[in-house]
Design a protein around this motif. Structure first.
Motif, PDB file in Angstrom:
ATOM      1  N   THR A 100     -11.107   4.151  -9.808  1.00  0.00           N
ATOM      2  CA  THR A 100     -10.115   5.223  -9.730  1.00  0.00           C
ATOM      3  C   THR A 100     -10.554   6.313  -8.762  1.00  0.00           C
ATOM      4  OG1 THR A 100      -9.507   4.787 -12.026  1.00  0.00           O
ATOM      5  CG2 THR A 100      -8.804   6.885 -11.095  1.00  0.00           C
ATOM      6  N   PHE A 103     -10.194   5.233  -5.146  1.00  0.00           N
ATOM      7  CA  PHE A 103      -8.840   5.460  -4.631  1.00  0.00           C
ATOM      8  C   PHE A 103      -8.609   6.930  -4.320  1.00  0.00           C
ATOM      9  CE2 PHE A 103      -7.661   1.379  -6.782  1.00  0.00           C
ATOM     10  CZ  PHE A 103      -7.257   0.716  -5.629  1.00  0.00           C
ATOM     11  N   TYR A 106     -10.245   7.771  -1.044  1.00  0.00           N
ATOM     12  CA  TYR A 106      -9.450   7.232   0.065  1.00  0.00           C
ATOM     13  C   TYR A 106      -8.227   8.100   0.327  1.00  0.00           C
ATOM     14  CZ  TYR A 106      -6.390   4.164   2.697  1.00  0.00           C
ATOM     15  OH  TYR A 106      -5.546   3.652   3.648  1.00  0.00           O
ATOM     16  N   TRP A 107      -7.506   8.457  -0.738  1.00  0.00           N
ATOM     17  CA  TRP A 107      -6.301   9.271  -0.593  1.00  0.00           C
ATOM     18  C   TRP A 107      -6.631  10.638  -0.002  1.00  0.00           C
ATOM     19  CZ3 TRP A 107      -5.046  13.646  -3.747  1.00  0.00           C
ATOM     20  CH2 TRP A 107      -3.790  14.186  -3.471  1.00  0.00           C
TER      21      TRP A 107
END
Length: 159
Positions: A100, A103, A106-107
């Motif tokens: 989680t 991600f 990355y975002w």
């Protein structure tokens, strides 16, 4: 300088920055209340409060992850009696947290990179929007590193 002393310095720096950001949010919010009461026009103060609040939230998330004091449901903890089952549960939680937060990194990286390529600024003071975006990136990387630590400890069985 050893690894633990570097970690302590970083932890102290995070704590100090979180305290400063919290004090800034509180003091500036108090100032806005007084300014409204006395009918003093203040332009752009919300921009500064927003920057401090974003930094405060992200540093708070890193500090909570570092201390293992983030929200969790411990119902299953109380039901698991086998040490092997508890280790498996810790590994599952750490792995889900790692994925989680991966991600999230990355975002926030994409958002930060977009902010550098297509710069935008706040209306009153012209503060570049990559500054609060950097706070999100710092928070996400910090939480990812804590999740990585928890995963490694769970794999070792030392969590």
């Amino acid at each position: 300088m050893g690894r633990t002393s570097v970690g302590k310095i970083l932890a102290s720096a995070l704590d100090a920055l979180a305290i400063l950001a919290t004090l800034a949010v509180a003091a500036l919010t108090f100032f806005i209340v007084i300014a409204r009461f006395t009918e003093i026009a203040v332009v752009g103060i919300y921009e500064i409060i927003l920057l401090a609040a974003v930094l405060m939230y992200m540093l708070g998330a890193v500090i909570a992850s570092r201390n293992g004091s983030h929200l969790r449901v411990d119902w299953l903890d109380t039901r698991l009696t086998s040490p092997g089952a508890r280790r498996a549960q810790r590994l599952a939680i750490a792995t889900v947290s790692l994925i989680t937060t991966g991600f999230f990194v990355y975002w926030t990286y994409r958002m930060f990179a977009w902010g550098l390529v297509r710069p935008q600024h706040t209306p009153a003071y012209g503060i570049p929007l990559w500054i609060p975006q950097a706070a999100f990136l710092i928070g996400s990387v910090g939480c990812f590193l804590c999740a990585l630590r928890d995963t490694i400890n769970a794999l070792r069985g030392t969590a």
